[in-house]
Motif scaffolding. Structure first.
Motif, PDB file in Angstrom:
ATOM      1  N   ALA A   6      11.208 -43.726  -6.279  1.00 44.71           N
ATOM      2  CA  ALA A   6      11.891 -43.427  -7.536  1.00 44.71           C
ATOM      3  C   ALA A   6      12.191 -41.937  -7.643  1.00 44.71           C
ATOM      4  CB  ALA A   6      11.040 -43.890  -8.716  1.00 44.71           C
ATOM      5  N   ASN A   7      11.204 -41.105  -7.360  1.00 46.12           N
ATOM      6  CA  ASN A   7      11.417 -39.655  -7.438  1.00 46.12           C
ATOM      7  C   ASN A   7      12.455 -39.197  -6.422  1.00 46.12           C
ATOM      8  OD1 ASN A   7       9.508 -39.406  -9.483  1.00 46.12           O
ATOM      9  ND2 ASN A   7       7.834 -39.024  -8.062  1.00 46.12           N
ATOM     10  N   ALA A   8      12.371 -39.754  -5.207  1.00 47.31           N
ATOM     11  CA  ALA A   8      13.329 -39.369  -4.169  1.00 47.31           C
ATOM     12  C   ALA A   8      14.747 -39.756  -4.565  1.00 47.31           C
ATOM     13  CB  ALA A   8      12.945 -40.027  -2.842  1.00 47.31           C
ATOM     14  N   MET A   9      14.915 -40.965  -5.128  1.00 45.66           N
ATOM     15  CA  MET A   9      16.242 -41.415  -5.534  1.00 45.66           C
ATOM     16  C   MET A   9      16.784 -40.571  -6.686  1.00 45.66           C
ATOM     17  SD  MET A   9      17.338 -44.066  -3.748  1.00 45.66           S
ATOM     18  CE  MET A   9      16.675 -45.188  -2.518  1.00 45.66           C
ATOM     19  N   ASN A  10      15.945 -40.277  -7.663  1.00 48.56           N
ATOM     20  CA  ASN A  10      16.403 -39.491  -8.808  1.00 48.56           C
ATOM     21  C   ASN A  10      16.726 -38.053  -8.420  1.00 48.56           C
ATOM     22  OD1 ASN A  10      16.435 -41.459 -10.814  1.00 48.56           O
ATOM     23  ND2 ASN A  10      14.259 -41.213 -11.265  1.00 48.56           N
ATOM     24  N   GLU A  11      16.015 -37.525  -7.446  1.00 49.10           N
ATOM     25  CA  GLU A  11      16.306 -36.177  -6.959  1.00 49.10           C
ATOM     26  C   GLU A  11      17.442 -36.171  -5.953  1.00 49.10           C
ATOM     27  OE1 GLU A  11      12.592 -34.895  -5.374  1.00 49.10           O
ATOM     28  OE2 GLU A  11      11.585 -34.878  -7.337  1.00 49.10           O
ATOM     29  N   ASN A  12      17.959 -37.358  -5.641  1.00 50.05           N
ATOM     30  CA  ASN A  12      19.043 -37.540  -4.674  1.00 50.05           C
ATOM     31  C   ASN A  12      18.669 -36.968  -3.310  1.00 50.05           C
ATOM     32  OD1 ASN A  12      21.486 -38.710  -4.033  1.00 50.05           O
ATOM     33  ND2 ASN A  12      22.696 -36.891  -4.529  1.00 50.05           N
ATOM     34  N   MET A  13      17.433 -37.222  -2.905  1.00 50.35           N
ATOM     35  CA  MET A  13      17.014 -36.867  -1.562  1.00 50.35           C
ATOM     36  C   MET A  13      17.823 -37.697  -0.566  1.00 50.35           C
ATOM     37  SD  MET A  13      13.220 -37.275   0.207  1.00 50.35           S
ATOM     38  CE  MET A  13      12.412 -36.200  -0.982  1.00 50.35           C
ATOM     39  N   GLY A  14      18.281 -37.075   0.492  1.00 51.81           N
ATOM     40  CA  GLY A  14      19.055 -37.800   1.492  1.00 51.81           C
ATOM     41  C   GLY A  14      18.250 -38.942   2.096  1.00 51.81           C
ATOM     42  N   TRP A  15      18.937 -40.030   2.437  1.00 51.58           N
ATOM     43  CA  TRP A  15      18.232 -41.188   2.994  1.00 51.58           C
ATOM     44  C   TRP A  15      17.554 -40.833   4.304  1.00 51.58           C
ATOM     45  CZ3 TRP A  15      15.832 -45.142   1.488  1.00 51.58           C
ATOM     46  CH2 TRP A  15      15.523 -46.202   2.348  1.00 51.58           C
ATOM     47  N   ASP A  16      18.111 -39.894   5.052  1.00 49.90           N
ATOM     48  CA  ASP A  16      17.470 -39.472   6.291  1.00 49.90           C
ATOM     49  C   ASP A  16      16.127 -38.799   6.018  1.00 49.90           C
ATOM     50  OD1 ASP A  16      18.885 -37.395   5.046  1.00 49.90           O
ATOM     51  OD2 ASP A  16      19.141 -36.286   6.912  1.00 49.90           O
ATOM     52  N   LYS A  17      16.068 -37.990   4.968  1.00 50.96           N
ATOM     53  CA  LYS A  17      14.800 -37.335   4.623  1.00 50.96           C
ATOM     54  C   LYS A  17      13.774 -38.344   4.094  1.00 50.96           C
ATOM     55  CE  LYS A  17      16.945 -32.857   3.617  1.00 50.96           C
ATOM     56  NZ  LYS A  17      17.209 -31.823   2.588  1.00 50.96           N
ATOM     57  N   ILE A  18      14.245 -39.319   3.325  1.00 48.67           N
ATOM     58  CA  ILE A  18      13.342 -40.357   2.835  1.00 48.67           C
ATOM     59  C   ILE A  18      12.745 -41.125   4.018  1.00 48.67           C
ATOM     60  CG2 ILE A  18      13.198 -42.507   1.513  1.00 48.67           C
ATOM     61  CD1 ILE A  18      15.396 -41.416  -0.309  1.00 48.67           C
ATOM     62  N   ALA A  19      13.592 -41.505   4.969  1.00 46.20           N
ATOM     63  CA  ALA A  19      13.113 -42.248   6.139  1.00 46.20           C
ATOM     64  C   ALA A  19      12.122 -41.425   6.945  1.00 46.20           C
ATOM     65  CB  ALA A  19      14.300 -42.656   7.010  1.00 46.20           C
ATOM     66  N   SER A  51      28.496 -38.294   7.077  1.00 44.03           N
ATOM     67  CA  SER A  51      29.134 -36.989   6.889  1.00 44.03           C
ATOM     68  C   SER A  51      28.796 -36.379   5.535  1.00 44.03           C
ATOM     69  CB  SER A  51      30.653 -37.117   7.037  1.00 44.03           C
ATOM     70  OG  SER A  51      31.226 -37.834   5.948  1.00 44.03           O
ATOM     71  N   HIS A  52      28.400 -37.204   4.588  1.00 43.29           N
ATOM     72  CA  HIS A  52      27.951 -36.718   3.275  1.00 43.29           C
ATOM     73  C   HIS A  52      26.431 -36.549   3.243  1.00 43.29           C
ATOM     74  CE1 HIS A  52      32.045 -37.798   2.034  1.00 43.29           C
ATOM     75  NE2 HIS A  52      31.840 -37.031   0.987  1.00 43.29           N
ATOM     76  N   HIS A  53      25.853 -36.353   4.419  1.00 43.28           N
ATOM     77  CA  HIS A  53      24.417 -36.047   4.555  1.00 43.28           C
ATOM     78  C   HIS A  53      23.549 -37.160   3.970  1.00 43.28           C
ATOM     79  CE1 HIS A  53      25.891 -32.116   5.736  1.00 43.28           C
ATOM     80  NE2 HIS A  53      26.519 -31.997   4.586  1.00 43.28           N
ATOM     81  N   TYR A  54      23.982 -38.390   4.147  1.00 40.21           N
ATOM     82  CA  TYR A  54      23.226 -39.565   3.714  1.00 40.21           C
ATOM     83  C   TYR A  54      22.910 -39.500   2.213  1.00 40.21           C
ATOM     84  CZ  TYR A  54      22.744 -39.910   8.769  1.00 40.21           C
ATOM     85  OH  TYR A  54      23.014 -39.977  10.114  1.00 40.21           O
ATOM     86  N   ASN A  55      23.900 -39.073   1.456  1.00 36.34           N
ATOM     87  CA  ASN A  55      23.775 -38.927   0.003  1.00 36.34           C
ATOM     88  C   ASN A  55      23.813 -40.307  -0.646  1.00 36.34           C
ATOM     89  OD1 ASN A  55      24.491 -38.581  -2.813  1.00 36.34           O
ATOM     90  ND2 ASN A  55      25.031 -36.468  -2.328  1.00 36.34           N
ATOM     91  N   VAL A  56      22.671 -40.739  -1.156  1.00 34.73           N
ATOM     92  CA  VAL A  56      22.538 -42.097  -1.694  1.00 34.73           C
ATOM     93  C   VAL A  56      23.436 -42.300  -2.911  1.00 34.73           C
ATOM     94  CG1 VAL A  56      20.935 -43.716  -2.779  1.00 34.73           C
ATOM     95  CG2 VAL A  56      20.205 -42.379  -0.785  1.00 34.73           C
ATOM     96  N   LYS A  57      23.444 -41.337  -3.823  1.00 35.95           N
ATOM     97  CA  LYS A  57      24.256 -41.493  -5.024  1.00 35.95           C
ATOM     98  C   LYS A  57      25.741 -41.483  -4.683  1.00 35.95           C
ATOM     99  CE  LYS A  57      20.883 -39.763  -8.353  1.00 35.95           C
ATOM    100  NZ  LYS A  57      20.600 -38.835  -9.472  1.00 35.95           N
ATOM    101  N   TRP A  58      26.133 -40.715  -3.677  1.00 36.74           N
ATOM    102  CA  TRP A  58      27.532 -40.749  -3.240  1.00 36.74           C
ATOM    103  C   TRP A  58      27.911 -42.159  -2.804  1.00 36.74           C
ATOM    104  CZ3 TRP A  58      29.669 -42.441   1.258  1.00 36.74           C
ATOM    105  CH2 TRP A  58      31.039 -42.186   1.439  1.00 36.74           C
ATOM    106  N   LEU A  59      27.021 -42.821  -2.082  1.00 34.78           N
ATOM    107  CA  LEU A  59      27.329 -44.159  -1.591  1.00 34.78           C
ATOM    108  C   LEU A  59      27.484 -45.145  -2.741  1.00 34.78           C
ATOM    109  CD1 LEU A  59      27.735 -45.948   0.894  1.00 34.78           C
ATOM    110  CD2 LEU A  59      25.275 -46.407   0.856  1.00 34.78           C
ATOM    111  N   PHE A  60      26.583 -45.096  -3.704  1.00 31.70           N
ATOM    112  CA  PHE A  60      26.709 -45.985  -4.867  1.00 31.70           C
ATOM    113  C   PHE A  60      28.021 -45.705  -5.601  1.00 31.70           C
ATOM    114  CE2 PHE A  60      22.201 -46.720  -4.260  1.00 31.70           C
ATOM    115  CZ  PHE A  60      22.031 -48.006  -4.725  1.00 31.70           C
TER     116      PHE A  60
END
Length: 564
Positions: A159-172, A376-385
């Motif tokens: 939840a914190n990672a998603m709200n902070e828009n941490m890149g999916w690569d960093k989460i993994a 190319s958008h650095h695995y930006n989760v919110k960008w994808l949504f």
């Protein structure tokens, strides 16, 4: 109908101000939520629009190659009433309030759907909703029930990672490299779920972060994919030094921590394979009692290798970096495929965790385009949504799931709500958790958690399962229809309940019925539904009792349990 109802309902200052701001903003061709940052938004909005246009066109070109036996064309786009409900459920997991519904549907701005998505992506409930999703993705395939102690910290981490828009690569990378106390470090959830077993960790890391089910190659070459048995065990060789260590306090086990085991100490003798060895051995199938073959860590997707003897931290940091590299296309595709499936109702690959070079993709060019943009958008989760929800496919009306010979993605598909979403929306409609205080000694937040756990057992399902395999059950129906807990909180006689307040605010029965539909289903009733409900209220003769029955009926509709 929304404008007529808005004119009849009791005047609220907040509503008036909101509609006034919307009207002024429309006249100025500038929107209220982005006025302060208008100078930067057009560039970003134009970039998203350009990518969305390419995705829509690429998908349309690919779908033209399908032969559609039913002859049905693409479904029309949804109206604002459907879109607002869909967007709220998809992003924050909860229905919009009646006021939120009204304000959105009355907003005349052409870009209001994009603004709503931005608003919900910035809502803290976005991270909570998707944090629970990823918690379930990992824990539904747990190897030991003790792994459930990581459920709450895992939810918090995601939840914190998603709200902070941490890149999916960093989460993994956080999850793959995790270490620490499992009670405090939610990123340890995958290792705890698999009890630090190298084979099981390798299987789940591949499945979750690359969508590749290489686990079938553990005992023999993969029967339907090109992966060899040796490749599985070379991949597992990145994880033999991961240790799940008990934490003792006063001579008793008080917890567990994920740690590295790089010393020569072993739980087993050096000539015996199994957990506790510093290196990973591929068992000899002809002689199971032998040590087997020591495996050099190698990544099956790229062939990259590390020498044996490499410390645990370096092994996991290295494989995490190789997995999340743009050179490994499966990483971006796996997340895009899952997210697309959750938002559209069908993935490019089905099931969503079984991709691979020998699997059939329904629209490979569209997936490649979207995955490349995501990377190319650095695995930006919110960008994808933001991007997927702007496509025509996402905004099309829902239809029943297609047959295998029909063209994909001509419509959105109805999605069944997860257990935590069902629970949250019952709280949304009832004002309190659907749990009887007499059944539990705890109150307050702990009572809500208990109720959520109960609903998880009844309504839960593995998010990785195909949606056409997820169906309702008799226990689910009984939980909503015959539950004493539900009956105790559907109460119109108490002025403190939501239903009681609604009836006090809405003295006209027709207005109250409309408000109740908005509260429970986030839509207005049809003319026939309104007439049936009004006739029922008049026939019962007891207003409170009649509206309790109406709310019970709405919460037991299939519509309440689904996102259309």
């Amino acid at each position: 109908m929304a404008r007529e109802r808005f004119a009849r309902r009791p005047v609220r200052v907040a509503d008036c101000l909101a509609v006034l701001v919307i009207s002024i903003a429309a006249e100025l061709t500038i929107t209220p939520s982005i006025a302060a940052t208008a100078s930067s938004e057009p560039k970003s909005g134009a970039a998203v629009a350009e990518i969305v246009g390419r995705i829509d066109q690429t998908l349309a070109d690919e779908l033209n190659s399908f032969s559609n036996s039913t002859g049905r064309g693409a479904a029309p786009l949804v109206d604002d009433a459907v879109f607002v409900r869909r967007a709220y459920l998809d992003l924050v997991g909860e229905l919009p309030t009646p006021n939120e519904y009204t304000i959105f549907t009355l907003d005349p701005a052409a870009d209001k759907r994009g603004r709503l998505v931005e608003q919900l992506l910035a809502d803290q409930r976005f991270g909570r909703n998707w944090g629970r999703y990823w918690r379930d993705v990992i824990l539904y395939r747990r190897g030991d029930e003790r792994a459930l102690i990581t459920a709450r910290p895992a939810e918090d981490f995601f939840a914190n990672a998603m709200n902070e828009n941490m890149g999916w690569d960093k989460i993994a990378r956080n999850v793959i490299e995790a270490r620490g106390n499992v009670y405090d470090e939610g990123r340890t959830v995958l290792i705890m779920a698999q009890q630090a077993d190298a084979n099981d960790i390798a299987s789940e890391v591949s499945r979750i972060f690359m969508g590749v089910q290489i686990s079938c190659a553990q005992c023999h070459d993969h029967p339907t994919d090109r992966w060899k048995r040796s490749q599985f065990h070379e991949f597992a060789a990145f994880f033999p030094r991961v240790q799940l260590r008990p934490i003792f306090n006063e001579g008793r086990v008080r917890g567990f921590e994920v740690a590295s085991m790089d010393s020569s100490f072993r739980f087993r003798a050096p000539d015996q394979p199994g957990r506790g060895s510093l290196e990973h051995y591929m068992p000899d199938l002809k002689d199971p009692s032998s040590r087997g073959t020591v495996m050099t860590p190698a990544f099956f997707a790229t062939g990259q290798k590390l020498p044996t003897g490499t410390p645990d931290a370096e092994r996991r940091e290295t494989i995490a970096r190789w997995i999340t590299s743009p050179q490994n296309g499966w990483f971006a595709k796996a997340f895009v495929n899952r997210t697309w499936a959750e938002l559209v109702g069908e993935g490019f690959y089905e099931p969503v965790d079984d991709l691979g070079p020998d699997r059939k993709c329904s629209a490979p060019k569209t997936l490649d385009l979207l995955a490349a943009q995501f990377a190319s958008h650095h695995y930006n989760v919110k960008w994808l949504f933001r991007t997927i929800m702007a496509t025509k496919t996402y905004q099309r009306q829902s239809r029943p799931r297609r047959n295998p010979d029909e063209t994909p993605f001509l419509a959105n598909c109805t999605q069944r709500l997860r257990a935590d979403q069902v629970f949250e929306n019952l709280v949304h409609c009832l004002g309190s958790p659907p749990v009887s205080a007499s059944n539990y000694s705890n109150t307050g937040p702990s009572r809500a958690i208990t109720g959520r756990m109960v609903f998880g057992m009844v309504f839960g399902y593995d998010p990785s399962d195909r949606r056409d395999e997820v169906s309702g059950s008799i226990p689910q129906a009984l939980a909503l229809m015959n539950s004493s807990q539900m009956a105790s909180v559907i109460n119109a006689r108490n002025p403190q309940t939501l239903l009681g307040k609604l009836l006090a605010d809405q003295r006209d029965d027709e207005d109250a019925i409309v408000e109740l539909y908005l509260l429970c289903l986030a839509r207005e009733p049809s003319s026939s539904e309104l007439k049936i409900s009004r006739d029922y209220v008049n026939g019962v003769g007891n207003r409170a009792e009649a509206f309790e029955d109406l709310q019970w009926a709405l919460l037991n509709r299939s519509e309440f349990l689904h996102r259309n």
